[in-house]
Design a protein around this motif. Structure first.
Motif, PDB file in Angstrom:
ATOM      1  N   ILE A 158      28.500  -7.576 -15.599  1.00 58.06           N
ATOM      2  CA  ILE A 158      29.029  -8.256 -16.779  1.00 58.06           C
ATOM      3  C   ILE A 158      27.942  -8.793 -17.696  1.00 58.06           C
ATOM      4  O   ILE A 158      28.225  -9.170 -18.831  1.00 58.06           O
ATOM      5  CB  ILE A 158      29.962  -9.416 -16.380  1.00 58.06           C
ATOM      6  CG1 ILE A 158      29.167 -10.503 -15.630  1.00 58.06           C
ATOM      7  CG2 ILE A 158      31.140  -8.920 -15.561  1.00 58.06           C
ATOM      8  CD1 ILE A 158      29.871 -11.839 -15.581  1.00 58.06           C
ATOM      9  N   SER A 211      30.597  -3.174 -17.992  1.00 55.90           N
ATOM     10  CA  SER A 211      31.714  -3.633 -18.806  1.00 55.90           C
ATOM     11  C   SER A 211      31.342  -3.713 -20.290  1.00 55.90           C
ATOM     12  O   SER A 211      30.196  -3.978 -20.640  1.00 55.90           O
ATOM     13  CB  SER A 211      32.153  -5.016 -18.313  1.00 55.90           C
ATOM     14  OG  SER A 211      33.228  -5.498 -19.077  1.00 55.90           O
ATOM     15  N   GLY A 239      36.122  -3.704 -20.794  1.00 56.44           N
ATOM     16  CA  GLY A 239      36.172  -4.996 -20.143  1.00 56.44           C
ATOM     17  C   GLY A 239      37.478  -5.731 -20.355  1.00 56.44           C
ATOM     18  O   GLY A 239      37.894  -6.532 -19.506  1.00 56.44           O
TER      19      GLY A 239
END
Length: 269
Positions: A158, A211, A239
């Motif tokens: 992330i 993501s 995401g």
């Protein structure tokens, strides 16, 4: 009416809230799908669905940095927040002058409960029931679809510099598990920093997910970490589908089918 949010805060209302601010993109989308658009007076700059809100609603900052005076000027009856998206400081500042509903979502059941609670709070029970029935139907169909797929070891990134992943006790991890993806970092909590040089030792994943948010990963990031893996394929994913709770789930299950099929067929993304 008295309500208790996910953090135990008590909210009291004499009547249905009619001036709403959302500081969470996925909640903004869910509120729209609950048909309360006319009551939404403010959203964040990251609330990109529905698209027209950026032109029709007041923008009150981001999720971590808000325009407090602007929010005060809008005189909201309620502000919707999320434990991960918004800071405790923001919540405390808002509670000084308005009612704040803080959500904490890590499972699909949490998400459905949120929708149901919003339906009661905002007098949209019928709309909330419909959304949750749609989620249930999509979920059951997806469980049938995924049943014969093999489990694959994965890591879900992330953030970059430092490298951060989604781990246990997160909504992302719940959805990875549903997809029969074994998160090699599920032994850790929340969103830990990891050392990419140790990724083989950590679990040697078959798939590396990058993501689209909150960090916009590019090919160069996948190449950078690939030198530390033996067998991993890089997959860039939406995401929003993996991290947006609420009504987004209705769209997410079809997306998951596409992702899973492409991975197992060895197709590129």
């Amino acid at each position: 009416m008295t309500f208790t949010d996910d953090l135990g805060y008590t909210l009291n209302f004499d009547k249905k809230p009619k001036r709403i601010i959302s500081l969470v993109p996925s909640i903004t989308e869910t509120l729209y799908d609950l048909n309360v658009e006319e009551f939404i007076v403010g959203v964040t700059k990251f609330c990109v669905h529905p698209v027209h809100f950026k032109h029709t609603k007041a923008i009150v900052g981001g999720t971590k940095t808000i325009k407090l005076e602007k929010i005060k000027e809008l005189q909201p009856d309620i502000v919707f927040c999320n434990k991960e998206e918004n800071t405790p400081e923001i919540v405390a500042q808002l509670q000084e002058f308005t009612q704040v509903y803080v959500t904490k979502i890590s499972t699909i059941e949490d998400s459905k409960r949120m929708i149901a609670n919003f339906g009661v709070l905002l007098n949209r029970r019928t709309e909330a029931d419909l959304l949750n029935r749609k989620i249930d139907l999509k979920l059951e169909a997806f469980k049938t679809f995924i049943a014969d797929f093999e489990i694959k070891k994965v890591a879900y990134f992330i953030w970059y510099n430092p490298w951060m992943v989604a781990a246990n006790s997160t909504y992302i991890n719940t959805l990875l598990s549903l997809n029969k993806f074994d998160n090699i970092y599920s032994n850790l909590e929340q969103y830990p920093e990891i050392n990419p040089k140790r990724i083989r030792h950590d679990g040697d994943p078959e798939v590396l997910f990058f993501s689209s948010e909150p960090f916009p990963f590019k090919d160069k990031h996948a190449f950078e970490i690939s030198e530390y893996t033996n067998r991993s394929s890089a997959v860039f994913v939406d995401g929003e589908m993996f991290s947006w709770f609420g009504s987004r789930l209705i769209k997410a299950f079809d997306y998951f089918k596409t992702v899973r099929n492409r991975i197992d067929q060895g197709s590129s993304f």
